[in-house]
Design an enzyme around this catalytic site. Structure first.
Site, PDB file in Angstrom:
ATOM      1  N   HIS A  67      -5.965   1.721   3.169  1.00 31.52           N
ATOM      2  CA  HIS A  67      -5.132   1.491   2.167  1.00 31.52           C
ATOM      3  C   HIS A  67      -3.680   1.463   2.140  1.00 31.52           C
ATOM      4  O   HIS A  67      -3.377   1.205   3.174  1.00 31.52           O
ATOM      5  CB  HIS A  67      -5.032   3.694   2.503  1.00 31.52           C
ATOM      6  CG  HIS A  67      -4.273   3.968   4.039  1.00 31.52           C
ATOM      7  ND1 HIS A  67      -2.735   4.042   4.425  1.00 31.52           N
ATOM      8  CD2 HIS A  67      -5.125   4.377   5.317  1.00 31.52           C
ATOM      9  CE1 HIS A  67      -2.877   3.854   5.634  1.00 31.52           C
ATOM     10  NE2 HIS A  67      -3.690   4.598   6.257  1.00 31.52           N
ATOM     11  N   ASP A  69      -0.399   3.150   1.501  1.00 33.78           N
ATOM     12  CA  ASP A  69       0.475   4.049   1.865  1.00 33.78           C
ATOM     13  C   ASP A  69       1.104   4.131   3.060  1.00 33.78           C
ATOM     14  O   ASP A  69       0.014   3.968   3.927  1.00 33.78           O
ATOM     15  CB  ASP A  69       0.418   5.569   0.841  1.00 33.78           C
ATOM     16  CG  ASP A  69      -0.828   5.788   1.596  1.00 33.78           C
ATOM     17  OD1 ASP A  69      -1.632   5.286   1.753  1.00 33.78           O
ATOM     18  OD2 ASP A  69      -1.109   7.123   1.377  1.00 33.78           O
ATOM     19  N   ASP A 100      -0.843   0.948  10.910  1.00 33.84           N
ATOM     20  CA  ASP A 100      -1.440   1.827   9.564  1.00 33.84           C
ATOM     21  C   ASP A 100      -0.453   1.262   8.325  1.00 33.84           C
ATOM     22  O   ASP A 100      -0.246   2.628   8.782  1.00 33.84           O
ATOM     23  CB  ASP A 100      -1.352   3.127  10.365  1.00 33.84           C
ATOM     24  CG  ASP A 100      -1.878   4.250   9.868  1.00 33.84           C
ATOM     25  OD1 ASP A 100      -2.743   3.789   8.492  1.00 33.84           O
ATOM     26  OD2 ASP A 100      -1.328   5.540  10.105  1.00 33.84           O
ATOM     27  N   GLU A 130      -4.091   7.924   1.134  1.00 35.49           N
ATOM     28  CA  GLU A 130      -4.471   8.170   2.312  1.00 35.49           C
ATOM     29  C   GLU A 130      -3.672   9.636   3.135  1.00 35.49           C
ATOM     30  O   GLU A 130      -4.179  10.382   4.078  1.00 35.49           O
ATOM     31  CB  GLU A 130      -4.992   7.326   3.013  1.00 35.49           C
ATOM     32  CG  GLU A 130      -6.026   7.484   3.680  1.00 35.49           C
ATOM     33  CD  GLU A 130      -5.005   7.250   5.160  1.00 35.49           C
ATOM     34  OE1 GLU A 130      -6.201   7.513   6.451  1.00 35.49           O
ATOM     35  OE2 GLU A 130      -4.052   7.445   5.666  1.00 35.49           O
ATOM     36  N   GLU A 131      -2.311   8.911   3.141  1.00 33.85           N
ATOM     37  CA  GLU A 131      -1.849   9.900   4.443  1.00 33.85           C
ATOM     38  C   GLU A 131      -1.418  11.266   3.783  1.00 33.85           C
ATOM     39  O   GLU A 131      -0.786  12.026   4.191  1.00 33.85           O
ATOM     40  CB  GLU A 131      -0.367   8.965   4.327  1.00 33.85           C
ATOM     41  CG  GLU A 131      -0.589   8.275   5.080  1.00 33.85           C
ATOM     42  CD  GLU A 131      -1.322   7.796   6.642  1.00 33.85           C
ATOM     43  OE1 GLU A 131      -0.962   9.078   7.209  1.00 33.85           O
ATOM     44  OE2 GLU A 131      -1.062   6.619   6.980  1.00 33.85           O
ATOM     45  N   GLU A 153      -8.398   0.766   9.535  1.00 35.07           N
ATOM     46  CA  GLU A 153      -7.417   1.073  10.448  1.00 35.07           C
ATOM     47  C   GLU A 153      -7.616   1.066  11.624  1.00 35.07           C
ATOM     48  O   GLU A 153      -8.031  -0.015  11.854  1.00 35.07           O
ATOM     49  CB  GLU A 153      -8.317   3.015  10.557  1.00 35.07           C
ATOM     50  CG  GLU A 153      -8.586   3.474   9.157  1.00 35.07           C
ATOM     51  CD  GLU A 153      -6.949   3.770   9.080  1.00 35.07           C
ATOM     52  OE1 GLU A 153      -5.768   4.347   9.442  1.00 35.07           O
ATOM     53  OE2 GLU A 153      -6.625   4.798   7.961  1.00 35.07           O
TER      54      GLU A 153
END
Length: 371
Positions: A67, A69, A100, A130-131, A153
């Site tokens: 991701h 974001d 991250d 995603e967050e 990740e």
């Protein structure tokens, strides 16, 4: 054009994506188009960036996902030579999102652009949101369906083949208002909520509680916030608290909600109302998943990385992909080190050597799976 994952990472960390991912997505698209004009990069209606390298021959379909974001606030970029982290070794990049998940993104980009599949295809699918609510991942629909998925990740180069899920619910407790001078004339919702919070301790002793997973252990249930009452001289008629559930297979969100509602109703006095409601989402909750250790994608990535096979420490969008294909979580960086939190913290960093090794490991895994 050759791709330098460190150069990309430095540019990415200096590109804010904690409030709006547009600028970061533009950087990603420009990078892909400059490095491989034939990869067919597209941005779909959900904001996912998708690119494909296809051999033109029948074979497996491997998806690389992460991701773009990050969480607020933005942390300034800094490159530090010969320092950082608990042991102080190796060059690092600091900054919000470095660990991250822009470090994992740089690694997956390197693997994607470095792979010319002999058979089958590799798809890079990079999601927004995603967050928060995972709207990007929930909208992804691959054709053909993937045979394996690697989700980027921070795992310290370990191969994470399982993760607990995360459900969230609000427990609302209802009583009856009264003057605080005559408490016996009302039903105190705050007092009742205290008893129900204590009742969470034996929720795991129910007969229908999922057995502990060999990899993930037992599910957990944690109260996180509470509020109630409207006046300091009044018996409160309502109180609510939020609970965080980290689930293990095969528990579902609705199964958890129903079981918790029954458990608390049994513990509450007849005059007290109890309601348990799942948090409102437009996308499915992140459920637990487990991929067998002997699955080809686990074996190939373990051999290429030298990392351990273990569960991931947080809930992840890998949950969505694991429903259709064997899925692993992998990448440079760590959620926390010996000094404390790394991801989502003011000291967020990633080691550049790990970023490069992660890219090499994923590229070698693709070579094994798509040969």
């Amino acid at each position: 054009m050759s791709f330098d994952p460190v150069e990309f990472l430095e540019a990415a960390v200096q590109t804010p994506s904690h409030e709006d991912v547009t600028e970061m997505r533009d950087l990603l698209v420009e990078t892909l188009e400059s490095a491989d004009a034939d990869c067919g990069v597209e941005v779909d209606d959900a904001g996912n960036t998708v690119a494909v390298r296809d051999s033109g021959r029948e074979g497996p379909h491997v998806v690389l996902n992460t991701h773009i974001d990050t969480v607020p606030p933005h942390v300034e970029f800094e490159r530090v030579s010969g320092g950082g982290g608990a042991d102080g070794g190796g060059d690092i990049v600091r900054g919000r999102g470095s660990c991250d998940a822009k470090g994992p993104l740089a690694a997956l980009l390197a693997a994607f652009l470095g792979t010319a599949p002999e058979h089958g295809r590799v798809t890079l699918a990079v999601t927004p949101d995603e967050e928060t609510n995972s709207t990007g991942a929930a909208a992804l629909d691959f054709d053909p369906a993937p045979d394996a998925v690697v989700v980027g990740e921070p795992t310290e180069l370990d191969v994470c083949n399982a993760a607990k899920g995360r459900f969230q619910a609000t427990v609302t407790v209802r009583g009856a208002n009264a003057h605080a001078a005559e408490p016996q004339s009302g039903v105190n919702a705050v007092r009742a909520a205290g008893d129900l919070l204590a009742a969470l301790d034996d929720f795991g002793e129910r007969e229908d509680t999922p057995d502990p997973s060999a990899q993930l252990g037992a599910p957990t249930l944690t109260p996180t916030t509470i509020e109630g009452g409207t006046a300091t001289n009044q018996v409160p008629a309502e109180c609510s608290f939020v609970v965080d559930r980290r689930s293990v297979p095969p528990e579902t969100a609705e199964g958890f909600r129903s079981a918790l509602a029954e458990h608390l109703r049994e513990r509450a006095p007849a005059a007290v109302g109890v309601e348990v409601a799942l948090a409102e989402r437009d996308t499915p909750f992140l459920a637990a998943f487990e991929t067998p250790e002997d699955d080809p994608v686990v074996r190939a990535l373990r051999e290429a990385s030298g990392g351990a096979v273990r569960p991931f420490g947080a809930a992840t969008e890998a949950s969505y992909f694991a429903q259709v294909a064997p899925t692993v979580v992998f990448g440079p960086g760590s959620l926390a080190d010996d000094e404390g939190a790394v991801a989502h913290s003011p000291r967020e960093y990633v080691r550049l050597a790990e970023v490069e090794r992660a890219g090499e490991a994923v590229e070698a895994t693709l070579a094994t799976l798509l040969c």
